[in-house]
Design a protein around this motif. Structure first.
Motif, PDB file in Angstrom:
ATOM      1  N   ASP A 122       0.838  -1.206   0.000  1.00  0.00           N
ATOM      2  CA  ASP A 122       0.000   0.000   0.000  1.00  0.00           C
ATOM      3  C   ASP A 122       0.872   1.255   0.000  1.00  0.00           C
ATOM      4  O   ASP A 122       0.607   2.219  -0.723  1.00  0.00           O
ATOM      5  N   ILE A 126       1.371   4.094  -3.396  1.00  0.00           N
ATOM      6  CA  ILE A 126       1.194   5.556  -3.437  1.00  0.00           C
ATOM      7  C   ILE A 126       2.458   6.233  -3.966  1.00  0.00           C
ATOM      8  O   ILE A 126       2.397   7.119  -4.821  1.00  0.00           O
ATOM      9  N   ASP A 129       2.752   5.606  -7.764  1.00  0.00           N
ATOM     10  CA  ASP A 129       1.845   6.481  -8.530  1.00  0.00           C
ATOM     11  C   ASP A 129       2.466   7.876  -8.663  1.00  0.00           C
ATOM     12  O   ASP A 129       2.377   8.515  -9.711  1.00  0.00           O
ATOM     13  N   TYR A 130       3.064   8.339  -7.568  1.00  0.00           N
ATOM     14  CA  TYR A 130       3.682   9.665  -7.591  1.00  0.00           C
ATOM     15  C   TYR A 130       4.902   9.677  -8.525  1.00  0.00           C
ATOM     16  O   TYR A 130       5.071  10.596  -9.326  1.00  0.00           O
TER      17      TYR A 130
ATOM     18  N   ASN B  28     -11.521  16.626  -5.560  1.00  0.00           N
ATOM     19  CA  ASN B  28     -10.791  15.656  -4.737  1.00  0.00           C
ATOM     20  C   ASN B  28     -11.001  15.902  -3.233  1.00  0.00           C
ATOM     21  O   ASN B  28     -10.329  15.277  -2.417  1.00  0.00           O
ATOM     22  N   ALA B 125      -5.401  14.032  -7.650  1.00  0.00           N
ATOM     23  CA  ALA B 125      -5.720  12.930  -6.737  1.00  0.00           C
ATOM     24  C   ALA B 125      -4.436  12.211  -6.307  1.00  0.00           C
ATOM     25  O   ALA B 125      -4.263  11.850  -5.134  1.00  0.00           O
ATOM     26  N   THR B 126      -3.518  11.994  -7.268  1.00  0.00           N
ATOM     27  CA  THR B 126      -2.233  11.358  -6.948  1.00  0.00           C
ATOM     28  C   THR B 126      -1.442  12.224  -5.976  1.00  0.00           C
ATOM     29  O   THR B 126      -0.847  11.725  -5.018  1.00  0.00           O
ATOM     30  N   LYS B 128      -2.688  14.356  -3.855  1.00  0.00           N
ATOM     31  CA  LYS B 128      -3.368  14.320  -2.561  1.00  0.00           C
ATOM     32  C   LYS B 128      -2.935  13.077  -1.763  1.00  0.00           C
ATOM     33  O   LYS B 128      -2.595  13.165  -0.587  1.00  0.00           O
ATOM     34  N   ASP B 129      -2.933  11.904  -2.425  1.00  0.00           N
ATOM     35  CA  ASP B 129      -2.510  10.666  -1.750  1.00  0.00           C
ATOM     36  C   ASP B 129      -1.076  10.798  -1.248  1.00  0.00           C
ATOM     37  O   ASP B 129      -0.745  10.364  -0.144  1.00  0.00           O
ATOM     38  N   GLN B 132      -0.874  13.126   1.721  1.00  0.00           N
ATOM     39  CA  GLN B 132      -1.444  12.511   2.936  1.00  0.00           C
ATOM     40  C   GLN B 132      -0.461  11.534   3.582  1.00  0.00           C
ATOM     41  O   GLN B 132      -0.499  11.328   4.785  1.00  0.00           O
ATOM     42  N   LEU B 133       0.375  10.944   2.743  1.00  0.00           N
ATOM     43  CA  LEU B 133       1.351   9.968   3.274  1.00  0.00           C
ATOM     44  C   LEU B 133       2.535  10.685   3.924  1.00  0.00           C
ATOM     45  O   LEU B 133       3.185  10.134   4.821  1.00  0.00           O
TER      46      LEU B 133
END
Lengths: 140, 136
Positions: A122, A126, A129-130, B28, B125-126, B128-129, B132-133
């Protein structure tokens, strides 16, 4: 989508295995190189085992006892051939001093390392994707 | 870092792109306060004179009048209280020289502006994820 060279510097063999497993599970196409010590990492960046082309992305684990990633990061940031590398810091330690030092060295992100194997995919999903969203200069 | 609702500064001269970022944030469900500067000069004035609260994130265009994104970045990195801000370039420039300059000034990412609004939403959206991480 381009294939990037990624260097992971982590003193924990188990976490290196979990990361490799996550890359495999997620079918991440970027090439993952690993180093367990700062000395090994530096050899891959500037020494006898220099990677060609140099990695676009570096993931450094900072922990209390093992690798002092901050020192490695400082060396990278003042080196003309290395200063542009995109750096992601991962840590299992709660150390505010390290977090601020890393942010002051303009890292791309500071992350809490997943603890269990099942959480690694997980986390890297992420990040992957980035990585696929951002652009790098063409390889020379 | 998004949970803590850090402020975000968008440095962008194109009003359509400003609108796209605002709409993509809304789509988003990104609630962070977004401030906008029309070029590098305006952004530096806002930051140096504390017209806006210090942002943790800057989204930066490259081709702008008065002061382009790379010149702005050089100024930012030379200013003690601004140098550690995370900068995400979002531009139509696919020039290697701009990418090279931006990474040498340690941006957190160089993103090409998506051409369709659907892709714009997906890119945000990418981001934002990713935000957030991060612990920032």
């Amino acid at each position: 989508m381009r294939n990037y060279n990624i260097l992971l510097v982590d003193s924990c063999k188990t976490d290196i295995e979990y990361t490799k497993n996550a890359f495999s599970v997620l079918d991440i196409k970027h090439t993952l190189y690993t180093a367990e010590t700062e000395i090994q990492a530096w050899a891959m960046l500037q020494g006898n085992n220099k990677l060609t082309p140099l990695p676009e992305i570096l993931i450094i684990d900072i922990n209390e006892e093992g690798i002092n990633g901050i020192d490695l990061l400082r060396k990278i940031r003042i080196h003309p051939d290395l200063k542009s590398i995109l750096v992601f810091v991962i840590t299992a330690a709660d150390n505010e001093e390290n977090r601020i030092a890393a942010i002051n060295l303009n890292i791309a992100g500071y992350f809490r390392k997943p603890i269990e194997k099942k959480n690694f995919p997980d986390f890297f999903s992420i990040l992957n994707d980035y990585w696929n969203l951002v652009e790098f200069p063409s390889k020379k | 870092m998004i949970q803590k609702l850090v402020n975000i500064l968008l440095v962008e001269d194109d009003l359509v792109d400003v609108m796209n970022v605002k709409r993509a944030f809304a789509k988003n469900n990104i609630k962070n306060e977004l401030f906008v500067a029309g070029n590098g000069v305006e952004a530096l004035e806002m930051l140096n004179n504390m017209i806006v609260p210090l942002p943790r994130i800057i989204i930066l265009d490259i081709n702008m009048p008065k002061m382009n994104g790379i010149e702005f970045l050089k100024n930012l990195r030379d200013t003690e209280n601004l140098k550690n801000i995370s900068v995400f370039v979002m531009t139509t420039s696919n020039e290697d020289s701009d990418k090279f300059d931006a990474y040498n000034l340690n941006v957190a990412g160089y993103i090409l502006k998506p051409l369709s609004f659907e892709n714009f939403i997906a890119s945000v959206a990418t981001l934002k994820d990713f935000w957030q991480l991060c612990e920032m």
